[in-house]
Enzyme design. Structure first.
Site, PDB file in Angstrom:
ATOM      1  N   ILE A 142      12.423  39.001  -1.078  1.00 38.81           N
ATOM      2  CA  ILE A 142      11.658  39.564   0.029  1.00 38.81           C
ATOM      3  C   ILE A 142      11.709  38.644   1.248  1.00 38.81           C
ATOM      4  O   ILE A 142      11.903  39.090   2.377  1.00 38.81           O
ATOM      5  CB  ILE A 142      10.190  39.789  -0.380  1.00 38.81           C
ATOM      6  CG1 ILE A 142      10.109  40.756  -1.559  1.00 38.81           C
ATOM      7  CG2 ILE A 142       9.373  40.310   0.792  1.00 38.81           C
ATOM      8  CD1 ILE A 142       8.703  40.943  -2.093  1.00 38.81           C
ATOM      9  N   LYS A 155      12.086  34.108   2.575  1.00 38.85           N
ATOM     10  CA  LYS A 155      12.358  32.714   2.261  1.00 38.85           C
ATOM     11  C   LYS A 155      11.383  31.825   3.016  1.00 38.85           C
ATOM     12  O   LYS A 155      10.932  32.156   4.110  1.00 38.85           O
ATOM     13  CB  LYS A 155      13.795  32.342   2.656  1.00 38.85           C
ATOM     14  CG  LYS A 155      14.856  32.859   1.705  1.00 38.85           C
ATOM     15  CD  LYS A 155      16.237  32.331   2.098  1.00 38.85           C
ATOM     16  CE  LYS A 155      17.290  32.796   1.113  1.00 38.85           C
ATOM     17  NZ  LYS A 155      18.648  32.298   1.475  1.00 38.85           N
ATOM     18  N   GLY A 156      11.076  30.680   2.411  1.00 43.33           N
ATOM     19  CA  GLY A 156      10.218  29.707   3.051  1.00 43.33           C
ATOM     20  C   GLY A 156      10.871  28.340   3.058  1.00 43.33           C
ATOM     21  O   GLY A 156      12.067  28.201   2.801  1.00 43.33           O
ATOM     22  N   SER A 157      10.092  27.339   3.342  1.00 39.87           N
ATOM     23  CA  SER A 157      10.613  25.971   3.391  1.00 39.87           C
ATOM     24  C   SER A 157      10.593  25.358   2.001  1.00 39.87           C
ATOM     25  O   SER A 157       9.961  25.869   1.068  1.00 39.87           O
ATOM     26  CB  SER A 157       9.769  25.133   4.355  1.00 39.87           C
ATOM     27  OG  SER A 157       8.405  25.145   3.959  1.00 39.87           O
ATOM     28  N   ASN A 158      11.286  24.236   1.853  1.00 40.91           N
ATOM     29  CA  ASN A 158      11.316  23.473   0.600  1.00 40.91           C
ATOM     30  C   ASN A 158      11.782  24.308  -0.594  1.00 40.91           C
ATOM     31  O   ASN A 158      11.317  24.108  -1.714  1.00 40.91           O
ATOM     32  CB  ASN A 158       9.934  22.871   0.312  1.00 40.91           C
ATOM     33  CG  ASN A 158       9.471  21.922   1.390  1.00 40.91           C
ATOM     34  OD1 ASN A 158      10.252  21.145   1.919  1.00 40.91           O
ATOM     35  ND2 ASN A 158       8.190  22.010   1.744  1.00 40.91           N
ATOM     36  N   GLY A 159      12.717  25.227  -0.339  1.00 35.74           N
ATOM     37  CA  GLY A 159      13.275  26.017  -1.424  1.00 35.74           C
ATOM     38  C   GLY A 159      12.396  27.148  -1.919  1.00 35.74           C
ATOM     39  O   GLY A 159      12.694  27.763  -2.938  1.00 35.74           O
ATOM     40  N   ASP A 201      -1.444  25.981   8.873  1.00 36.12           N
ATOM     41  CA  ASP A 201      -0.120  26.576   9.092  1.00 36.12           C
ATOM     42  C   ASP A 201      -0.264  28.058   9.438  1.00 36.12           C
ATOM     43  O   ASP A 201       0.470  28.904   8.933  1.00 36.12           O
ATOM     44  CB  ASP A 201       0.752  26.408   7.850  1.00 36.12           C
ATOM     45  CG  ASP A 201       2.234  26.656   8.154  1.00 36.12           C
ATOM     46  OD1 ASP A 201       2.618  26.610   9.341  1.00 36.12           O
ATOM     47  OD2 ASP A 201       3.000  26.896   7.208  1.00 36.12           O
TER      48      ASP A 201
END
Length: 847
Positions: free
Chosen positions: A428, A430-434, A577
């Site tokens: 769905i 993507k975010g940070s740090n994998g 955030d």
């Protein structure tokens, strides 16, 4: 202790039941359901996995539809036959590139180059790999686009029976264009034998020394038509080839018997390319030089992978034909393999039982003295699996996150099961740090699965803690459960349709046609296509009025964001955030709701803490952080209010940012350089945003004050405030401090003598009852109040000029005196905030 004995009592009967079933399963003979003797197939002499990288022969399909059996040692075809038309064909009509307005009229679907048989969407900007196979795509047709374009799909299957030794075509089966049952109840299948054609299949024309090899061919076709026309825009046809080897009467159950090939010199011997009583996908080659491709051996791992060689009937014994009596019997797995499986099952059950024995004992002992744990701790333990200690925000390595380790991880074609959670392979976001967000199902409920890399377990722990503490609020994303495997932690979260950022993109005028720029990468192109698919779910959603003001829907969503922030701050949680991508949208009964999410770097204030340290860990997203975050200064709840100001500006302007383009935002934030030009037509927005974006954190309003701001008022509440203010002013002396402050705003609130902005017939009606001073703010408020109170007594023509109450009436005076409300509000806020009659306008109690 009772639970421990119950576990043992449950496990032992199951174990003995397995042994009993094993004895009958391993029996060389048995009875079928009708009492007919069932003879098991002969034991296997060769495993499916024996010498997997060194096959001697291979069945391949050439571009022209010819099926070959190749000897990989001599690099020569042993036999061949034609299956029909080419296995791939495609057509694209000439397109006028100058008239392409969107991707819907300027793309076509085709497969990749070389031996890549995946589907791709091609446009003038390049190609994008699709997640669907052609089989799945065909099953989803017919499809009708918004512009009237239609995509149809079809599937046609054919089966060939050939001699495995010579390649002689024995018979073929295929469905007619319109299959109908005949009089005797059999399908009207088109059957062709080596001797001719028949309406129904008769006896198989097998010779005594022939072994039947079945080749299946399935042709999938996609055709796109020009809108409102029968002209084909593009089409693509792809054939998938399969093979099944039954080995009737063969002494070697796995195809390792020596076979005299009729297509080579007498005495030549070769092994079949796939195990007996199994099936596999046939390799397809689009190039002309098949020998060169086979010689490279690059295809071997794919061809021999477990996904390519499949049992004829998964999860059931294979069906074979007994050579003597023709009865249908069951061919089981080999006794050795079956015993091996049973030993593994028993070992797992025994070890699991022992582990559960001691775990239950530990849990029983740990529950003593912990009955009085509070509700939050109980939920924390239930979701995390912790053995008794409350998880703290700054937990050490000794207090690690314990998740559901007792559930196995199972894989399937579309995803995998981890405990109570099934995770689909469909991504769905993507975010940070994998971090990746996937579709999933948790306890039968559709969820969004946030997959975090296990190395970042501290982030996952903080998010879980904060969600547990706050997820009962309607404007916080719900957390349903947590699972983990060897590499990842999975959060099962409330499923939402999109983010606030997506919604703004879909509904904004600037992105109405979803323009795709030159050089856009595949990921950006795919994002645009996903937004396009969401438009159907969001039809009828309007976020802005024609005059540029926010619609009731957008005002509600912005209030939802503020409401969620209020809840977090009341719990002592600082989000840190907040941005449009971290605000998710749900839709229930056509009502949109905004929910805060992604609190992996949130901080929770404890005890008497009112702020975080100067070096608080974690950082927000570039362009959405408060100046104190960027400058590593003391951080309070006010950092979220600064981010909120940026988010509200983003909503009100259809996607703009008060601090400019992405590359300059952080620098402009530290320099306090922002521009509210795009909301100048909305004085309430200018007032609130100016305060939220204040460089000094102490000057920013609290979240509870924000939600009570006039920006979020309805038309009814705006008119009520002006009327109540006018009534209060009637009791004031002419030289009172409030009146002086109010009249001091006349230059900006009225912009000249107010009667010049009134409709002549309305002004005549107003002056019929009394005289007014056209330079006085108090008299303007009195005039508005009197017209509002006597609206029903006005002539229909005057009512038509004003518009209906409250929306039309409010819009009439707002368009002529846009700054009147906010200027009166600021005066009354300073002087009457604590008066009981006016408190409802300065708190959220009335909302």
């Amino acid at each position: 202790m009772k639970c421990q004995w119950l576990l043992l009592c449950f496990a032992l009967p199951v174990f003995f039941g397995i042994l009993s079933s094993a004895s009958s399963f391993l029996s060389p003979t048995g009875m079928d359901f009708n009492g007919v003797n069932v003879h098991r197939a002969a034991p296997a002499r060769r495993s499916l996995l024996s010498d997997p990288m060194e096959p001697e022969t291979a069945v391949v399909a050439a571009m022209d539809g010819t099926i070959y059996l190749f000897d990989l040692t001599t690099k020569k075809p042993l036999w061949s036959f034609t299956s029909g038309l080419p296995i791939y064909s495609a057509y694209q009509a000439p397109v006028d590139k100058d008239n392409l307005s969107n991707i819907g009229s300027g793309y076509f679907i085709d497969i990749g180059t070389g031996d890549d048989w995946e589907l791709y969407a091609h446009s003038r900007l390049g190609k994008l790999k699709l997640r669907k196979s052609i089989e799945v795509y065909v099953s989803s047709t017919p499809q009708i686009a918004e512009d009237g374009g239609i995509i149809l799909g079809s599937k046609r299957s054919t089966a060939f029976q050939v001699d495995a030794k010579t390649g002689r075509l024995i018979s073929s089966y295929k469905m007619p264009d319109s299959p109908t049952p005949n009089g005797n109840g059999e399908s009207n299948i088109h059957y062709k034998s080596a001797k001719g054609e028949h309406g129904l299949p008769g006896s198989v024309n097998l010779k005594p020394n022939e072994l039947p090899l079945y080749i299946t061919r399935t042709d999938y076709t996609l055709t796109s038509f020009v809108p409102n026309s029968n002209k084909v825009l593009w089409n693509v046809t792809v054939a998938e080839i399969g093979a099944a080897f039954l080995c009737q009467g063969s002494d070697d159950a796995f195809g390792g018997a020596d076979l005299d090939s009729g297509s080579v010199e007498p005495g030549t011997r070769f092994s079949m390319p796939l195990p007996c009583n199994s099936r596999a996908q046939v390799l397809r080659f689009r190039g002309h030089n098949i020998l060169e491709r086979l010689s490279s051996r690059n295809w071997l791992p794919e061809a021999l992978s477990p996904d390519m060689i499949l049992p004829a009937q998964p999860n059931a014994d294979k069906v074979v034909i007994h050579p003597e009596n023709g009865h249908t019997i069951l061919s089981g797995l080999s006794e050795i393999f079956s015993m091996f499986v049973l030993i593994i099952i028993f070992t797992v059950m025994l070890v699991g039982t022992i582990c559960l024995y001691f775990i239950v004992g530990q849990l029983n002992s740990s529950q003593v003295g912990n009955v009085s744990a509070n509700e939050e701790e109980s939920r924390m333990l239930e979701i995390s699996g912790d053995s008794g200690e409350k998880m703290d925000e700054d937990s050490s390595s000794d207090n690690k996150l314990l998740l559901n380790l007792n559930h196995p991880t199972l894989c399937s074609g579309d995803g995998r099961t981890i405990g109570k959670l099934f995770v689909f392979n469909k991504e769905i976001a993507k975010g940070s740090n994998g971090t990746v967000v996937l579709e999933g199902i948790y306890d039968g409920r559709p969820v969004a699965v946030k997959r975090l890399v296990k190395a970042h377990h501290d982030i996952a722990l903080k998010e879980i803690q904060n969600l547990i503490a706050s997820d009962q609020h309607p404007n916080i994303v719900r957390l349903y459960g947590v699972e983990q495997d060897q590499d990842f932690i999975y959060l099962a979260l409330e499923r939402c349709i999109c983010s606030l950022n997506d919604l703004i993109q879909i509904c904004s005028v600037s992105s109405e046609n979803f323009p795709i720029n030159q050089g856009m990468d595949a990921e950006s192109m795919q994002y645009r296509m996903r937004l396009d698919s969401l438009k159907l779910d969001l039809q009828g959603v309007f976020l802005w009025k024609e005059n540029g003001y926010p619609s009731a829907t957008l005002l509600k969503l912005m209030r939802d964001v503020v409401s969620g922030l209020i809840h977090l701050h009341e719990l002592g949680i600082i989000h840190r955030d907040l941005k449009p991508q971290n605000v998710l949208i749900t839709k229930e009964k056509r009502v949109l709701c905004a929910k805060l999410s992604d609190m992996g770097i949130s901080k929770r204030l404890t005890g008497d803490m009112s702020s975080l340290s100067h070096h608080a860990t974690g950082c927000g997203s570039s362009g959405w952080q408060a100046p104190e975050q960027l400058l590593h200064r003391r951080q309070t709840r006010a950092v979220d209010l600064f981010s909120l100001g940026c988010v509200l500006f983003h909503c009100l302007t259809g996607g703009s940012h008060p601090f400019g383009n992405p590359l300059e935002r952080d620098i402009n934030i530290t320099k306090n350089k922002f521009d509210l030009f795009f909301v100048n037509h909305n004085p309430e927005a200018v007032d609130l945003l100016s305060r939220l974006l204040h460089h000094n954190a102490e000057k920013r309003p609290k979240a509870a004050e924000v939600i009570a701001h006039p920006l979020f008022w309805t038309s009814e509440k705006r008119l009520s405030f002006l009327r109540d203010t006018s009534d209060m002013l009637e009791r004031e002396d002419w030289d009172s401090e409030i009146l002086e402050a109010l009249e001091a705003t006349s230059r900006v609130s009225m912009r000249g003598r107010w009667h010049l902005k009134m409709h002549p017939q309305l002004l005549e009606t107003i002056l019929w009852y009394r005289d007014y001073s056209f330079d006085s703010v108090q008299d303007l408020l009195r005039a508005i109040r009197n017209v509002l109170n006597h609206y029903r007594e006005l002539r229909p023509k005057i009512q038509a000029i004003l518009g209906p109450i409250p929306e039309g009436f409010d819009a009439y005076f707002t368009s002529r005196f846009p700054r009147l409300l906010i200027e009166v509000y600021k005066v009354m806020s300073r002087h009457c905030r604590r008066q009981e009659w006016f408190q409802k306008y300065f708190t959220d109690s009335a909302l």
